[in-house]
Design a protein around this motif. Structure first.
Motif, PDB file in Angstrom:
ATOM      1  N   GLY A  87       0.792  -1.224   0.000  1.00 18.52           N
ATOM      2  CA  GLY A  87       0.000   0.000   0.000  1.00 18.52           C
ATOM      3  C   GLY A  87       0.825   1.276   0.000  1.00 18.52           C
ATOM      4  N   PHE A  88       1.995   1.247   0.642  1.00 16.40           N
ATOM      5  CA  PHE A  88       2.775   2.474   0.820  1.00 16.40           C
ATOM      6  C   PHE A  88       4.150   2.454   0.160  1.00 16.40           C
ATOM      7  CE2 PHE A  88      -0.042   2.347   4.598  1.00 16.40           C
ATOM      8  CZ  PHE A  88      -0.783   3.464   4.296  1.00 16.40           C
ATOM      9  N   TYR A  89       4.635   1.290  -0.197  1.00 15.68           N
ATOM     10  CA  TYR A  89       5.992   1.166  -0.738  1.00 15.68           C
ATOM     11  C   TYR A  89       5.971   0.897  -2.227  1.00 15.68           C
ATOM     12  CZ  TYR A  89       8.264   1.252   3.788  1.00 15.68           C
ATOM     13  OH  TYR A  89       8.737   1.660   4.997  1.00 15.68           O
ATOM     14  N   LYS A  90       6.984   1.433  -2.887  1.00 18.51           N
ATOM     15  CA  LYS A  90       7.208   1.147  -4.299  1.00 18.51           C
ATOM     16  C   LYS A  90       8.489   0.325  -4.386  1.00 18.51           C
ATOM     17  CE  LYS A  90       5.063   5.382  -5.630  1.00 18.51           C
ATOM     18  NZ  LYS A  90       4.516   6.053  -6.665  1.00 18.51           N
ATOM     19  N   VAL A  91       8.651  -0.376  -5.480  1.00 24.69           N
ATOM     20  CA  VAL A  91       9.914  -1.056  -5.744  1.00 24.69           C
ATOM     21  C   VAL A  91      10.704  -0.200  -6.725  1.00 24.69           C
ATOM     22  CG1 VAL A  91       9.072  -3.377  -5.216  1.00 24.69           C
ATOM     23  CG2 VAL A  91       8.891  -2.503  -7.546  1.00 24.69           C
ATOM     24  N   TRP A  92      11.992  -0.479  -6.829  1.00 24.52           N
ATOM     25  CA  TRP A  92      12.881   0.324  -7.649  1.00 24.52           C
ATOM     26  C   TRP A  92      12.402   0.393  -9.096  1.00 24.52           C
ATOM     27  CZ3 TRP A  92      16.928  -1.659 -11.078  1.00 24.52           C
ATOM     28  CH2 TRP A  92      17.696  -0.643 -11.639  1.00 24.52           C
ATOM     29  N   ASP A  93      11.870  -0.710  -9.630  1.00 24.81           N
ATOM     30  CA  ASP A  93      11.356  -0.690 -11.010  1.00 24.81           C
ATOM     31  C   ASP A  93      10.281   0.376 -11.200  1.00 24.81           C
ATOM     32  OD1 ASP A  93      13.002  -2.576 -12.159  1.00 24.81           O
ATOM     33  OD2 ASP A  93      11.616  -4.243 -11.847  1.00 24.81           O
ATOM     34  N   ASP A  94       9.539   0.700 -10.144  1.00 24.60           N
ATOM     35  CA  ASP A  94       8.496   1.725 -10.229  1.00 24.60           C
ATOM     36  C   ASP A  94       9.065   3.140 -10.363  1.00 24.60           C
ATOM     37  OD1 ASP A  94       6.519  -0.241  -9.860  1.00 24.60           O
ATOM     38  OD2 ASP A  94       6.477   0.067  -7.673  1.00 24.60           O
ATOM     39  N   VAL A  95      10.274   3.367  -9.861  1.00 24.06           N
ATOM     40  CA  VAL A  95      10.809   4.733  -9.790  1.00 24.06           C
ATOM     41  C   VAL A  95      12.128   4.937 -10.538  1.00 24.06           C
ATOM     42  CG1 VAL A  95       9.687   5.129  -7.566  1.00 24.06           C
ATOM     43  CG2 VAL A  95      12.074   4.369  -7.628  1.00 24.06           C
ATOM     44  N   LYS A  96      12.667   3.901 -11.160  1.00 26.93           N
ATOM     45  CA  LYS A  96      14.007   4.021 -11.743  1.00 26.93           C
ATOM     46  C   LYS A  96      14.091   5.033 -12.889  1.00 26.93           C
ATOM     47  CE  LYS A  96      13.685  -0.115 -14.637  1.00 26.93           C
ATOM     48  NZ  LYS A  96      14.236  -1.468 -14.794  1.00 26.93           N
ATOM     49  N   HIS A  97      12.960   5.443 -13.423  1.00 28.00           N
ATOM     50  CA  HIS A  97      12.941   6.470 -14.467  1.00 28.00           C
ATOM     51  C   HIS A  97      12.823   7.881 -13.886  1.00 28.00           C
ATOM     52  CE1 HIS A  97       8.769   5.574 -13.503  1.00 28.00           C
ATOM     53  NE2 HIS A  97       8.491   6.789 -13.883  1.00 28.00           N
ATOM     54  N   GLN A  98      12.743   7.987 -12.564  1.00 30.57           N
ATOM     55  CA  GLN A  98      12.563   9.282 -11.910  1.00 30.57           C
ATOM     56  C   GLN A  98      13.883   9.813 -11.355  1.00 30.57           C
ATOM     57  OE1 GLN A  98       9.306   9.298  -9.057  1.00 30.57           O
ATOM     58  NE2 GLN A  98       8.275   7.656 -10.180  1.00 30.57           N
ATOM     59  N   LYS A  99      13.873  11.100 -11.012  1.00 31.78           N
ATOM     60  CA  LYS A  99      15.012  11.753 -10.364  1.00 31.78           C
ATOM     61  C   LYS A  99      14.594  12.122  -8.947  1.00 31.78           C
ATOM     62  CE  LYS A  99      17.485  12.325 -14.235  1.00 31.78           C
ATOM     63  NZ  LYS A  99      18.723  11.687 -14.521  1.00 31.78           N
ATOM     64  N   PHE A 100      15.542  12.056  -8.028  1.00 33.24           N
ATOM     65  CA  PHE A 100      15.285  12.414  -6.635  1.00 33.24           C
ATOM     66  C   PHE A 100      16.372  13.362  -6.154  1.00 33.24           C
ATOM     67  CE2 PHE A 100      12.934   8.527  -7.164  1.00 33.24           C
ATOM     68  CZ  PHE A 100      11.784   8.749  -6.428  1.00 33.24           C
ATOM     69  N   ASP A 101      15.996  14.206  -5.217  1.00 35.85           N
ATOM     70  CA  ASP A 101      16.979  15.083  -4.588  1.00 35.85           C
ATOM     71  C   ASP A 101      17.853  14.306  -3.616  1.00 35.85           C
ATOM     72  OD1 ASP A 101      16.124  17.697  -5.712  1.00 35.85           O
ATOM     73  OD2 ASP A 101      14.251  17.166  -4.703  1.00 35.85           O
ATOM     74  N   MET A 102      17.265  13.273  -2.997  1.00 39.04           N
ATOM     75  CA  MET A 102      18.003  12.500  -2.013  1.00 39.04           C
ATOM     76  C   MET A 102      17.519  11.065  -1.986  1.00 39.04           C
ATOM     77  SD  MET A 102      18.383  13.141   2.084  1.00 39.04           S
ATOM     78  CE  MET A 102      20.097  13.358   2.420  1.00 39.04           C
ATOM     79  N   LEU A 103      18.449  10.161  -1.740  1.00 34.36           N
ATOM     80  CA  LEU A 103      18.139   8.759  -1.471  1.00 34.36           C
ATOM     81  C   LEU A 103      18.745   8.413  -0.122  1.00 34.36           C
ATOM     82  CD1 LEU A 103      17.199   5.843  -2.243  1.00 34.36           C
ATOM     83  CD2 LEU A 103      19.494   5.541  -3.236  1.00 34.36           C
ATOM     84  N   ILE A 104      17.922   7.855   0.743  1.00 32.05           N
ATOM     85  CA  ILE A 104      18.398   7.346   2.027  1.00 32.05           C
ATOM     86  C   ILE A 104      18.281   5.830   1.972  1.00 32.05           C
ATOM     87  CG2 ILE A 104      18.002   7.274   4.523  1.00 32.05           C
ATOM     88  CD1 ILE A 104      16.682  10.070   4.240  1.00 32.05           C
ATOM     89  N   VAL A 105      19.382   5.141   2.261  1.00 33.73           N
ATOM     90  CA  VAL A 105      19.380   3.681   2.334  1.00 33.73           C
ATOM     91  C   VAL A 105      19.606   3.317   3.796  1.00 33.73           C
ATOM     92  CG1 VAL A 105      20.451   1.533   1.568  1.00 33.73           C
ATOM     93  CG2 VAL A 105      20.286   3.483  -0.009  1.00 33.73           C
ATOM     94  N   THR A 106      18.646   2.628   4.381  1.00 36.87           N
ATOM     95  CA  THR A 106      18.736   2.291   5.799  1.00 36.87           C
ATOM     96  C   THR A 106      19.624   1.073   6.014  1.00 36.87           C
ATOM     97  OG1 THR A 106      16.897   0.715   5.875  1.00 36.87           O
ATOM     98  CG2 THR A 106      16.353   3.077   6.107  1.00 36.87           C
ATOM     99  N   GLY A 107      19.781   0.740   7.273  1.00 34.77           N
ATOM    100  CA  GLY A 107      20.472  -0.476   7.638  1.00 34.77           C
ATOM    101  C   GLY A 107      19.572  -1.675   7.452  1.00 34.77           C
ATOM    102  N   ALA A 108      20.127  -2.833   7.747  1.00 34.59           N
ATOM    103  CA  ALA A 108      19.395  -4.094   7.679  1.00 34.59           C
ATOM    104  C   ALA A 108      20.089  -5.060   8.636  1.00 34.59           C
ATOM    105  CB  ALA A 108      19.400  -4.646   6.261  1.00 34.59           C
TER     106      ALA A 108
END
Length: 176
Positions: A87-108
């Protein structure tokens, strides 16, 4: 300024109680400004807690922030309800054509595993490569920082007896 988050995101009530101005998508469309576009690749098992923490910090900025929540498509965690993920998350394939000001990658919670043993490592490296040309600024948290150091600079993890955290003196030796 407000943070624009997906309508009905569970973090909304928490942020409103903390007096952080939250915009839903309809209200954001009525404003005549371009928001700062921030994508969060949330690799943590407890997605709701992590997204709330990050939205709290981002919502305290003087800019309007548009938050896009990302998850891996090659691995679906078991600790967050699928209805929340889909409901709230997209996968990278959904957004890989877009530009972002920032990407935050969390821990795991995979810090003891070899990078190549992490189920979504191949997808993560594609996302990291994509970020070099589609994202203005990146921030890597915890294991996300280890993954980025390994991928971009060939720096491996050093196993320790106990977790080490904090801010440490460092010196950049090369500039590109």
């Amino acid at each position: 300024m407000p943070i624009k988050i997906p309508t009905n995101l569970p973090a909304t009530d928490v942020l409103i109680k903390e007096r952080i101005l939250v915009l839903d998508e309809d209200a954001a469309m009525r404003q005549d400004i371009r928001p700062m576009r921030v994508a969060v690749l949330n690799l943590m098992p407890d997605k709701i807690t992590t997204e709330t923490q990050l939205a709290r910090v981002l919502g305290a900025t003087p800019l309007q922030v548009e938050l896009t929540l990302l998850r891996t498509g090659s691995y679906v965690g078991k600790n967050t309800q699928e209805s929340h993920l889909f409901g709230f998350y997209k996968v990278w394939d959904d957004v890989k054509h877009q530009k972002f000001d920032m990407l935050i990658v969390t821990g795991a919670p995979v810090e003891t595993m070899d990078f190549d043993s992490v189920q979504y490592w191949g997808e993560l490296t594609q996302i990291l490569d994509w970020s070099a040309t589609n994202v203005f600024s990146t921030m890597f948290i915890c294991w996300g920082a280890q993954a980025a150091l390994n991928h971009f600079h060939g720096i491996n993890k050093t196993p320790l007896d106990k977790k080490k955290f904090g801010v440490f003196m460092h010196e950049r030796l090369d500039f590109y």
